[in-house]
Write an enzyme that holds these catalytic residues in place. Structure first.
Site, PDB file in Angstrom:
ATOM      1  N   GLU A 209      -4.325  -7.257   4.147  1.00  0.00           N
ATOM      2  CA  GLU A 209      -4.399  -6.042   4.955  1.00  0.00           C
ATOM      3  C   GLU A 209      -5.699  -5.930   5.735  1.00  0.00           C
ATOM      4  O   GLU A 209      -5.983  -4.888   6.322  1.00  0.00           O
ATOM      5  CB  GLU A 209      -4.195  -4.810   4.066  1.00  0.00           C
ATOM      6  CG  GLU A 209      -2.780  -4.723   3.510  1.00  0.00           C
ATOM      7  CD  GLU A 209      -2.516  -3.428   2.776  1.00  0.00           C
ATOM      8  OE1 GLU A 209      -3.487  -2.747   2.400  1.00  0.00           O
ATOM      9  OE2 GLU A 209      -1.338  -3.090   2.576  1.00  0.00           O
ATOM     10  N   LYS A 343       6.810   4.975   3.226  1.00  0.00           N
ATOM     11  CA  LYS A 343       6.950   3.696   3.924  1.00  0.00           C
ATOM     12  C   LYS A 343       8.381   3.613   4.443  1.00  0.00           C
ATOM     13  O   LYS A 343       9.327   3.539   3.650  1.00  0.00           O
ATOM     14  CB  LYS A 343       6.669   2.523   2.982  1.00  0.00           C
ATOM     15  CG  LYS A 343       5.234   2.450   2.475  1.00  0.00           C
ATOM     16  CD  LYS A 343       5.101   1.359   1.415  1.00  0.00           C
ATOM     17  CE  LYS A 343       3.660   1.181   0.975  1.00  0.00           C
ATOM     18  NZ  LYS A 343       3.548   0.234  -0.162  1.00  0.00           N
TER      19      LYS A 343
END
Length: 432
Positions: A209, A343
């Site tokens: 990430e 999400k």
């Protein structure tokens, strides 16, 4: 009626170099496209991400099957539909799939179409995507809330090739008055962390990430390094910046012993012990938010953690809830967690995502819109965060174009909203 004239699905590449699905929806006057992310630590209750499993191509990670469903049955069902009818369109795709977890077409196929439809509808209405999403969500029309970012700065767990068990160490710039100022603070702290790591001879390699992924002897060491980088940037911990962690505890939980294995510190914890371990870190390092602090398989442990910490720390369910209203309702009924990570690809359609956000807010749960570790340049989550006034967004460090794209979109939205946008203020008893 603004009809859908064509739908084209294609295989593109995400930030990990793996294939993902992109869909382009055509209406009179043009087209809009959307691409979907994928996760590394994936909860067992998430909607299925359809992969080809052909090891001769992309090590089995191709998505040509999912693309074929976009260009085949989904295309056939949606051509001629009114592009502004989001719920109807999403329902048609879900019903066509016919499974409880979208395992026939794949959540990646359905979501790519769902988001592209929303973008095309906003273009037809000649409004920004966040405004169209606000209309779909039926949000109050007077103001929208700009989200406070939770910014990943050190990676561990499945997001990194290092020895840290906690998956994400994040900074929250509570002293910022605007998203632009928050981004500046995050950028400066990340820069100084790199300098500190380099000066100490510690690796500055990056995780999935975009956060740094050093090998360290403990989680406390990671937090000390972050604290040092905050101070070196001229900010004050607890006053300007607070911290957050994502334990991804499902990855640490041994179902045979019902204990959490913290390999980096050579410790095994019961649910209760792990709660107090995290509580001690929170008190020492101004951690105001803990994500998945217990396993998705350990609901009793999560209930205990909520009882002990829930009145002073933001406790986020990610794998626990999987953006699923049924799982969220179970959590609400049992007073488990007090916030939910959202999400879109966990559930697989925009309509279901908005329903989950609404249920959470109605129950008094915090909502955090989130990216995934395998991201694309798509910026939809920035618009979803603003359009629903979610309050918080988690989209990585101010680094790597697939992460920065979301921050840049938030800067644009803040500029467009002007005085109609209010920057979220984080309130937490640990900070008082």
């Amino acid at each position: 009626m603004p009809k859908i004239l064509n739908i084209v699905g294609r295989e593109v590449i995400d930030s990990r170099g793996n294939p993902t699905v992109e869909t382009e929806v055509y209406i009179k006057g043009g087209s809009r496209l959307a691409s979907v992310p994928s996760g590394a630590s994936v909860g067992s209750q998430e909607a299925l991400e359809l992969r080809d499993n052909n090891n001769n191509r992309f090590f089995g990670k191709g998505v040509t099957k999912a693309v074929s469903f976009v260009n085949g049955p989904i295309h056939k069902a949606l051509i001629g539909m009114d592009v502004t009818q989001q719920r109807v369109i999403d329902t048609i795709m879900i019903d066509l799939d016919g499974t409880s977890n979208k395992s026939k077409f794949g959540a990646n196929a359905i979501l790519s179409v769902s988001l592209a439809v929303a973008k095309a509808a906003s273009a037809f209405k000649n409004v920004p995507l966040y405004q169209h999403i606000s209309d779909l969500y039926d949000a109050p029309k007077n103001t929208l809330v700009m989200p406070l970012p939770m910014m990943n700065i050190i990676n561990g767990g499945k997001h990194a090739d290092n020895n840290l068990d906690i998956q994400e160490f994040m900074i929250i710039p509570i002293g910022a008055k605007t998203i632009k100022e928050a981004i500046q603070m995050g950028s400066e702290i990340s820069y100084n962390l790199r300098v500190i790591l380099s000066n100490k001879g510690i690796s500055t390699q990056l995780g999935d990430e975009g956060g740094y992924a050093p090998n360290l002897n403990s989680h406390a060491t990671a937090l000390e390094l972050i604290k040092e980088s905050i101070e070196q940037s001229g900010y004050i911990l607890k006053e300007d910046i607070v911290l957050a962690i994502d334990c991804a505890a499902s990855e640490l939980f041994d179902t045979s012993t019902n204990k959490y294995n913290i390999k980096s510190e050579k410790k095994f914890f019961t649910s209760e012990e792990f709660t107090y371990y995290l509580s001690s870190l929170a008190q020492k390092y101004s951690i105001v938010s803990i994500e998945d602090g217990q396993s998705e398989y350990d609901w009793d442990g999560f209930a205990y953690q909520t009882k002990v910490l829930g009145n002073k720390i933001q406790l986020i369910g990610d794998d626990l809830f999987a953006t699923n209203i049924n799982l969220l309702q179970m959590g609400i009924n049992r007073n488990i967690a007090n916030s939910i990570l959202i999400k879109c690809n966990q559930i697989g359609s925009l309509t279901e995502t908005l329903e989950t956000i609404k249920m959470a807010k109605n129950a008094g749960y915090g909502t955090i819109i989130s990216h995934r570790s395998g991201e694309t340049e798509d910026t939809s989550i920035a618009d979803i965060a603003v359009g629903t006034s979610a309050g918080q967004i988690k989209t990585g460090p101010v680094r790597c174009s697939e992460r920065v794209a979301k921050y840049n979109q938030l800067i644009r939205i803040e500029e467009m909203l002007g005085k109609k946008g209010v920057f979220y203020r984080f309130k937490n008893k640990l900070m008082s």
